[in-house]
Design an enzyme around this catalytic site. Sequence first.
Site, mmCIF file in Angstrom:
data_model
loop_
_atom_site.group_PDB
_atom_site.id
_atom_site.type_symbol
_atom_site.label_atom_id
_atom_site.label_comp_id
_atom_site.label_asym_id
_atom_site.label_seq_id
_atom_site.Cartn_x
_atom_site.Cartn_y
_atom_site.Cartn_z
ATOM 1 N N LYS A 11 1.013 -1.341 0.113
ATOM 2 C CA LYS A 11 0.015 -0.002 0.050
ATOM 3 C C LYS A 11 0.784 1.360 -0.007
ATOM 4 O O LYS A 11 1.873 1.159 0.364
ATOM 5 C CB LYS A 11 -0.930 -0.058 1.206
ATOM 6 C CG LYS A 11 -0.366 0.013 2.389
ATOM 7 C CD LYS A 11 -0.948 0.187 4.024
ATOM 8 C CE LYS A 11 -0.176 0.149 5.031
ATOM 9 N NZ LYS A 11 -1.146 0.247 6.425
ATOM 10 N N TYR B 222 13.949 30.723 6.346
ATOM 11 C CA TYR B 222 12.612 31.687 7.084
ATOM 12 C C TYR B 222 12.960 31.799 8.735
ATOM 13 O O TYR B 222 13.100 30.531 9.237
ATOM 14 C CB TYR B 222 11.507 30.936 6.650
ATOM 15 C CG TYR B 222 11.116 31.119 5.152
ATOM 16 C CD1 TYR B 222 11.107 32.057 4.341
ATOM 17 C CD2 TYR B 222 10.843 29.636 4.531
ATOM 18 C CE1 TYR B 222 10.961 32.072 3.182
ATOM 19 C CE2 TYR B 222 10.831 29.799 3.033
ATOM 20 C CZ TYR B 222 10.678 30.930 2.357
ATOM 21 O OH TYR B 222 10.427 31.046 0.918
#
Length: 383
Positions: A39, A271
Amino acid sequence: MTQNAPFRARAEIDLAALRANVRALRARAPRAAVMAVVKSDAYGHGMVPCAKAALEAGATWLGTATPEEALALRAAGIRSRVLCWLWTPGGPWRAGIEADLDLAVSGLWALREVTRAAREAGRPARIQLKADTGLGRNGCPPADWGELVAAARAAEEAGTVRVTGLWSHFACADEPGHPSIAAQLAVFKDLVAYAEKEGVEPEVRHIANSPATLTLPETHLDLVRTGIAVYGISPSPELGAPADLGLRPVMTLKASVALVKHVPSGHGVSYGHHYVTDRETTLGLIPVGYADGIPRHASGRGPVLIGDKWRRVAGRVAMDQFVVDLGPDGGNTVQEGAEAVLFGPGDRGEPSAEDWAEAAGTIAYEIVTRIGARVPRVYIDEQ
């Protein structure tokens, strides 16, 4: 993409390691069949190549969450048994039946939809009844089990379904000695006994996931469902490192250093200026960020091997890039194009996915699964 081509970033997938992991898991559960769970694009490793490699190594079942994943396996020409368990109302039941999937049923609504689709398809559906033995997620509660079993038996008598399996899932198998493990196994055995008394004849009974496969032989039953262990990652640090469990990590994540520059003391980095240089130093730019799956929560902590040294993310991880402080002499030893290894099996002293998980406050499953589609997968030792 060839292995030696220039690259911004790439995830190298070692299929030989994957096959070895499957063989090691088969040895742990010698009397049970092995399902390789593929999956979420094989936990970020690439569903179709990993599924084929797992089958080559002796897995006889594949497992997916969504029906779309299971149908993609069939479209790729994979004909092994495939169990698909995460269905929603209105799902592609008929396509699943016509593709010879084994379809998980956790409640009466799903049984109604699958039987209707079977009538439309003109052939019986293979279904597996899932019990909620204590995880509290998908699965039929014990109080409703009798009603579901009765309805499934009636559908079998009508020729619309065949019950091929009974199964459940552990909540705490990755926590050695947790009392829920024995409690769930006892409930599951009771529910299996009830279903069989009512006439259900399953091919497989299964509850063992990766940690149970590795540490709880009494849970192996007819089939073990191995997910993260197939990809060489320990289900939890408490169970041991991959090497302790006979596993080898399959994914190595690399990037090319995009820029090397000298900066003065007091220079802000990324940042918010959460990192400010405390001396003249050299910065290296790594051209991957949270859009590639690098966790922003690892800002200031995520480890990278450049040359022969571990470096740490300096400041915030941005969308497409992050920075490492290479030290005052870094420009003498690291140049643009140098290889930065974020994680791998550790052969060269590089960090592991578990190291990144610790830095981000998460689990290694998430680290490998979140690596995005714009990071190409390069398959090594394909057969």
